[in-house]
Design a protein around this motif. Structure first.
Motif, PDB file in Angstrom:
ATOM      1  N   SER A   1      -0.677   7.087   8.793  1.00 22.33           N
ATOM      2  CA  SER A   1       0.339   6.055   8.956  1.00 22.33           C
ATOM      3  C   SER A   1       0.133   5.357  10.289  1.00 22.33           C
ATOM      4  O   SER A   1       0.041   5.992  11.323  1.00 22.33           O
ATOM      5  N   GLY A   2       0.029   4.027  10.214  1.00 23.95           N
ATOM      6  CA  GLY A   2      -0.060   3.247  11.425  1.00 23.95           C
ATOM      7  C   GLY A   2      -1.437   3.206  12.057  1.00 23.95           C
ATOM      8  O   GLY A   2      -1.622   2.583  13.077  1.00 23.95           O
TER       9      GLY A   2
ATOM     10  N   SER B   1      -7.838   0.505  10.055  1.00 21.49           N
ATOM     11  CA  SER B   1      -8.385   0.538   8.708  1.00 21.49           C
ATOM     12  C   SER B   1      -9.471   1.576   8.564  1.00 21.49           C
ATOM     13  O   SER B   1      -9.601   2.200   7.544  1.00 21.49           O
TER      14      SER B   1
ATOM     15  N   VAL C   1      -2.036  -9.207   7.548  1.00 21.68           N
ATOM     16  CA  VAL C   1      -1.735  -8.596   8.844  1.00 21.68           C
ATOM     17  C   VAL C   1      -0.228  -8.554   9.049  1.00 21.68           C
ATOM     18  O   VAL C   1       0.341  -7.537   9.468  1.00 21.68           O
ATOM     19  N   LYS C   2       0.435  -9.667   8.745  1.00 16.53           N
ATOM     20  CA  LYS C   2       1.897  -9.711   8.874  1.00 16.53           C
ATOM     21  C   LYS C   2       2.554  -8.681   7.976  1.00 16.53           C
ATOM     22  O   LYS C   2       3.557  -8.045   8.357  1.00 16.53           O
TER      23      LYS C   2
ATOM     24  N   GLU D   1       1.361  -5.877   7.200  1.00 14.63           N
ATOM     25  CA  GLU D   1       0.884  -4.562   7.633  1.00 14.63           C
ATOM     26  C   GLU D   1      -0.010  -3.893   6.599  1.00 14.63           C
ATOM     27  O   GLU D   1      -0.076  -2.672   6.498  1.00 14.63           O
TER      28      GLU D   1
ATOM     29  N   LYS E   1      -5.043  -3.830   9.312  1.00 13.82           N
ATOM     30  CA  LYS E   1      -4.806  -3.470  10.708  1.00 13.82           C
ATOM     31  C   LYS E   1      -6.057  -3.543  11.566  1.00 13.82           C
ATOM     32  O   LYS E   1      -5.986  -3.410  12.773  1.00 13.82           O
TER      33      LYS E   1
ATOM     34  N   ARG F   1      -1.322   0.281   0.685  1.00 16.18           N
ATOM     35  CA  ARG F   1      -0.309  -0.374   1.520  1.00 16.18           C
ATOM     36  C   ARG F   1       0.351  -1.537   0.788  1.00 16.18           C
ATOM     37  O   ARG F   1       1.541  -1.788   0.945  1.00 16.18           O
TER      38      ARG F   1
ATOM     39  N   ALA G   1       4.285  -1.703  -0.221  1.00 13.86           N
ATOM     40  CA  ALA G   1       5.124  -2.801   0.253  1.00 13.86           C
ATOM     41  C   ALA G   1       6.059  -3.319  -0.837  1.00 13.86           C
ATOM     42  O   ALA G   1       7.155  -3.813  -0.541  1.00 13.86           O
TER      43      ALA G   1
END
Length: 429
Positions: A217-218, A221, A390-391, A393, A396, A420, A424
């Motif tokens: 997470s976070g 790539s 990118v916006k 998420e 990355k 991802r 979303a």
């Protein structure tokens, strides 16, 4: 006399014919039809400085629609490693030649260098290896008329070479084949094959243990892989669930969820039932079409999807390509200059970003700033797609601050981007 004659023929043909194939110092084989290969480590034990490791190059014949290889050429680099040897694996899969005197034509191979060393010969092949000091330059030519590399039916692919390395110091190590190709026939009319191979990146731990890297997470790539021993169980019964991804890998949890929910498939199963994911292999354009269709859970359809090369697609892929191409959202698109889809071509990170945007209902930004990436000026036509993801998420980037739009995307990277995007829109169970 016989040995000198054979050597002279080999060197003459490689030097003369290779000079005809080179059009530029970069992208020597860019004009040839794409074939995908894969580099993988034979063991996933944790590496420390001084440890030895083996890396094998393989080619899946079914995926690439080929049935044999008579010669190949590898040009590339390696870092944070010492090359201790390269072993040619083709002899075990090729037939004996009836008579060495029958050699009258050698494959059009080589990087054009006049500094070719005396080739190393067996009864079946000729090897020219000038690899050293961080550079890979390796040519293999099987002697005609009946010698060629074929797919191992038990393995499902052909192994071409085994690289032997020793790890230098803690940090990231890389093996990258940058400009390679192979031939499936000796004739001039044979279409050369541009061999595209994933960059293999792995972590060398410090002797004190531990190791960096981001979690699932976070994280970026594609951070350096954290490797744990392959016998570490990831199932309650103590057995391995996967053969080549492990609990501590940054992408493990996301790939595991996608697999369990049927969004992705493995590439095989080992004897103990462990599923092979092949995370570092590249994704082809027809495989990306399947990912898009699976993400939306679409009913497969059949028909002509309108591309000039639609008959070239693998049989399994044709329903996915048709379903994606004819979907109202146009999940995939061809190349406008010749209306081809090029199903076996690897797909770049920029191209895959457009498929994600075509598949999901993310807002397409008309105003954006991609200065977070050091190579933002290289993103060009894909900039609004990348900026929008990118916006959201979904994208990355890499730890070094680059996006690498023209780099071929790996299975792990594609799966994580797809995860991802699904997450979303709350499309995961």
């Amino acid at each position: 006399m016989k040995t000198k004659r054979i050597s002279a023929l080999i060197l003459s043909f490689i030097l003369i014919l290779s000079s005809l194939s080179i059009t530029a110092s970069a992208g020597i084989y860019d004009s040839y039809e794409d074939v995908t290969g894969s580099l993988y480590r034979t063991s996933n034990d944790t590496l420390y400085p001084g440890n030895t490791l083996e890396v094998i190059l393989k080619v899946d014949f079914d995926t690439n629609n080929i049935d044999k290889i008579v010669a190949f050429d590898l040009i590339g680099t390696y870092s944070n490693l010492t090359l201790t040897g390269i072993e040619f694996l083709g002899d075990s899969a090729s037939a004996d030649i009836p008579n060495p005197d029958d050699i009258d034509l050698i494959a059009n191979l080589g990087d054009g260098s006049p500094e070719l060393s005396e080739p190393v010969k067996t009864t079946k092949s000729t090897i020219i290896d000038t690899s050293k000091d961080g550079k890979i330059s390796y040519t293999a030519v099987l002697l005609r008329d009946s010698a060629y590399i074929t797919e191992d039916p038990e393995e499902g692919f052909a192994k071409l070479v085994k690289f032997k390395f020793k790890a230098k110091s803690s940090g990231t190590a890389k093996v990258n084949l940058t400009d390679c190709y192979l031939r499936k026939d000796y004739t001039y009319v044979d279409d050369h094959r541009d061999l595209n191979v994933n960059q293999l990146t792995f972590n060398v731990q410090s002797t004190g243990g531990g190791g960096g890297g981001s979690g699932s997470s976070g994280g970026p790539s594609l951070p350096p892989t954290i490797i744990i021993k392959p016998d570490t169980p990831d199932k309650p019964d103590g057995k391995r669930k996967y053969a080549d991804i492990y609990n501590a890998d940054w992408h493990y949890d996301m790939i595991d969820i996608l697999y369990d929910q049927g969004f992705i498939n493995g590439t095989g199963v080992e004897d103990d039932g462990a599923i092979v994911i092949t995370p570092d292999a590249n994704i082809t354009r027809q495989e990306a079409a399947k990912l898009s269709v699976n993400a939306l859970g679409l009913q497969l359809k059949n028909g002509s999807f309108g591309f000039a090369d639609e008959t070239h697609a693998a049989d399994w892929a044709k329903p996915y390509i048709y379903t994606a191409a004819t979907h109202p959202k146009k999940l995939i698109k061809g190349y406008p200059e010749d209306n081809t889809f090029r199903p076996f071509n690897n797909i770049t990170r920029a191209e895959f970003a457009t498929i994600i945007m075509n598949t999901f209902d993310f807002e397409m930004l008309t105003s954006y700033d991609l200065s977070i990436f050091k190579d933002n000026e290289d993103i060009t036509w894909a900039a609004p797609y990348v900026a929008s993801l990118v916006k959201a998420e979904v994208i990355k980037g890499y730890e070094d601050g680059f996006f690498y739009p023209d780099k071929y995307i790996t299975r792990a990277e594609a799966f994580v981007m797809m995860y991802r995007a699904l997450d979303a829109f709350n499309m995961l169970k």
